[in-house]
Design a protein around this motif. Structure first.
Motif, PDB file in Angstrom:
ATOM      1  N   LEU A  92       0.824  -1.213   0.000  1.00 38.10           N
ATOM      2  CA  LEU A  92       0.000   0.000   0.000  1.00 38.10           C
ATOM      3  C   LEU A  92       0.857   1.262   0.000  1.00 38.10           C
ATOM      4  O   LEU A  92       0.490   2.261  -0.618  1.00 38.10           O
ATOM      5  CB  LEU A  92      -0.951   0.004   1.197  1.00 38.10           C
ATOM      6  N   PHE A  93       1.997   1.242   0.680  1.00 32.42           N
ATOM      7  CA  PHE A  93       2.898   2.392   0.698  1.00 32.42           C
ATOM      8  C   PHE A  93       3.333   2.758  -0.715  1.00 32.42           C
ATOM      9  O   PHE A  93       3.309   3.938  -1.096  1.00 32.42           O
ATOM     10  CB  PHE A  93       4.124   2.088   1.572  1.00 32.42           C
ATOM     11  N   VAL A  94       3.729   1.762  -1.506  1.00 27.49           N
ATOM     12  CA  VAL A  94       4.156   2.032  -2.884  1.00 27.49           C
ATOM     13  C   VAL A  94       2.997   2.601  -3.697  1.00 27.49           C
ATOM     14  O   VAL A  94       3.160   3.577  -4.444  1.00 27.49           O
ATOM     15  CB  VAL A  94       4.725   0.746  -3.537  1.00 27.49           C
ATOM     16  N   LEU A  95       1.800   2.036  -3.537  1.00 27.88           N
ATOM     17  CA  LEU A  95       0.633   2.527  -4.275  1.00 27.88           C
ATOM     18  C   LEU A  95       0.269   3.955  -3.854  1.00 27.88           C
ATOM     19  O   LEU A  95      -0.014   4.814  -4.696  1.00 27.88           O
ATOM     20  CB  LEU A  95      -0.555   1.587  -4.066  1.00 27.88           C
ATOM     21  N   TRP A  96       0.253   4.212  -2.537  1.00 32.24           N
ATOM     22  CA  TRP A  96      -0.095   5.541  -2.043  1.00 32.24           C
ATOM     23  C   TRP A  96       0.967   6.566  -2.448  1.00 32.24           C
ATOM     24  O   TRP A  96       0.636   7.710  -2.754  1.00 32.24           O
ATOM     25  CB  TRP A  96      -0.275   5.526  -0.525  1.00 32.24           C
ATOM     26  N   LEU A  97       2.233   6.173  -2.428  1.00 29.90           N
ATOM     27  CA  LEU A  97       3.301   7.090  -2.822  1.00 29.90           C
ATOM     28  C   LEU A  97       3.166   7.468  -4.294  1.00 29.90           C
ATOM     29  O   LEU A  97       3.370   8.633  -4.663  1.00 29.90           O
ATOM     30  CB  LEU A  97       4.670   6.460  -2.552  1.00 29.90           C
ATOM     31  N   THR A  98       2.779   6.519  -5.132  1.00 30.03           N
ATOM     32  CA  THR A  98       2.541   6.816  -6.547  1.00 30.03           C
ATOM     33  C   THR A  98       1.409   7.829  -6.694  1.00 30.03           C
ATOM     34  O   THR A  98       1.530   8.793  -7.456  1.00 30.03           O
ATOM     35  CB  THR A  98       2.199   5.524  -7.312  1.00 30.03           C
ATOM     36  N   GLY A  99       0.308   7.622  -5.989  1.00 30.07           N
ATOM     37  CA  GLY A  99      -0.801   8.586  -6.027  1.00 30.07           C
ATOM     38  C   GLY A  99      -0.393   9.939  -5.496  1.00 30.07           C
ATOM     39  O   GLY A  99      -0.791  10.982  -6.040  1.00 30.07           O
ATOM     40  N   VAL A 159       2.601   8.439   5.080  1.00 31.93           N
ATOM     41  CA  VAL A 159       3.407   8.453   6.311  1.00 31.93           C
ATOM     42  C   VAL A 159       2.894   7.404   7.294  1.00 31.93           C
ATOM     43  O   VAL A 159       3.685   6.712   7.954  1.00 31.93           O
ATOM     44  CB  VAL A 159       3.415   9.867   6.939  1.00 31.93           C
ATOM     45  N   LEU A 160       1.579   7.251   7.387  1.00 39.93           N
ATOM     46  CA  LEU A 160       1.007   6.240   8.293  1.00 39.93           C
ATOM     47  C   LEU A 160       1.417   4.823   7.882  1.00 39.93           C
ATOM     48  O   LEU A 160       1.682   3.976   8.734  1.00 39.93           O
ATOM     49  CB  LEU A 160      -0.511   6.353   8.336  1.00 39.93           C
ATOM     50  N   LEU A 161       1.465   4.564   6.587  1.00 40.24           N
ATOM     51  CA  LEU A 161       1.880   3.238   6.132  1.00 40.24           C
ATOM     52  C   LEU A 161       3.348   2.982   6.458  1.00 40.24           C
ATOM     53  O   LEU A 161       3.726   1.868   6.841  1.00 40.24           O
ATOM     54  CB  LEU A 161       1.606   3.084   4.635  1.00 40.24           C
TER      55      LEU A 161
END
Length: 177
Positions: A92-99, A159-161
């Motif tokens: 999820l961190f990688v996905l959220w960072l992309t967004g 940041v939470l992830l």
């Protein structure tokens, strides 16, 4: 007769940190899903194309909510494993960072960005009173504020992830005081 002994390791999660994390990540995921869903509605009403990152951000917000549901279920079964949390949080961190990166490029990117247009056409021209111009300005101002909120909650969720990966690693090592 031989007996089989099953040894099950119990992981001690810091309750307060975990509850704060759940509440904040729930808020971030829900807000991201709602804001970008609203943007799709606006684009459809304008009969304009929908950029790829609108449904992408809705998807990562929804995946965040599903991750939370799985996490809460595992917590209720006392089976929340740090390994699952590290792997899930990393994905999820990688996905959220992309967004987050795409949203920041659109929001604060080169000339013609959303923020440039907001400053030029919305912030500099305040309307008041009972008129169609006031309603139009209020809607434009709302869209500008939603962009900033969307970016902010993507940043908070990312940041939470990262925090969850660190916390799960500490639980795995039994490194909490």
């Amino acid at each position: 007769m031989a007996e089989t002994i099953v040894v099950r390791k119990r992981y001690r999660w810091p309750e307060v940190q975990l509850n704060i994390w759940v509440i904040l990540f729930l808020a971030s995921s829900a807000v991201i899903t709602g804001i970008f869903g609203y943007f799709i509605t606006v684009q459809q009403q304008l009969q304009d194309g929908i950029p790829w990152y609108f449904p992408y951000n809705i998807t990562i917000g929804s995946l965040g909510l599903l991750f939370l549901l799985l996490m809460i279920y595992l917590m209720s079964q006392r089976a929340l494993l740090p390994g699952i949390m590290v792997i899930g949080s990393f994905i999820l961190f990688v996905l959220w960072l992309t967004g987050l990166i795409k949203t920041s490029i659109v929001l604060w990117g080169p000339q013609g960005s959303v923020n440039d247009n907001c400053v030029r056409y919305v912030s500099g021209q305040v309307f008041s009173g009972q008129s169609v111009n006031t309603l139009a300005w209020l809607e434009q101002n709302n869209i500008c504020q939603c962009w900033k909120a969307g970016f902010s909650f993507l940043l908070i969720g990312t940041v939470l992830l990262l925090w969850m990966m660190v916390m799960a690693w500490q639980v795995q090592r039994d490194d909490f005081d």
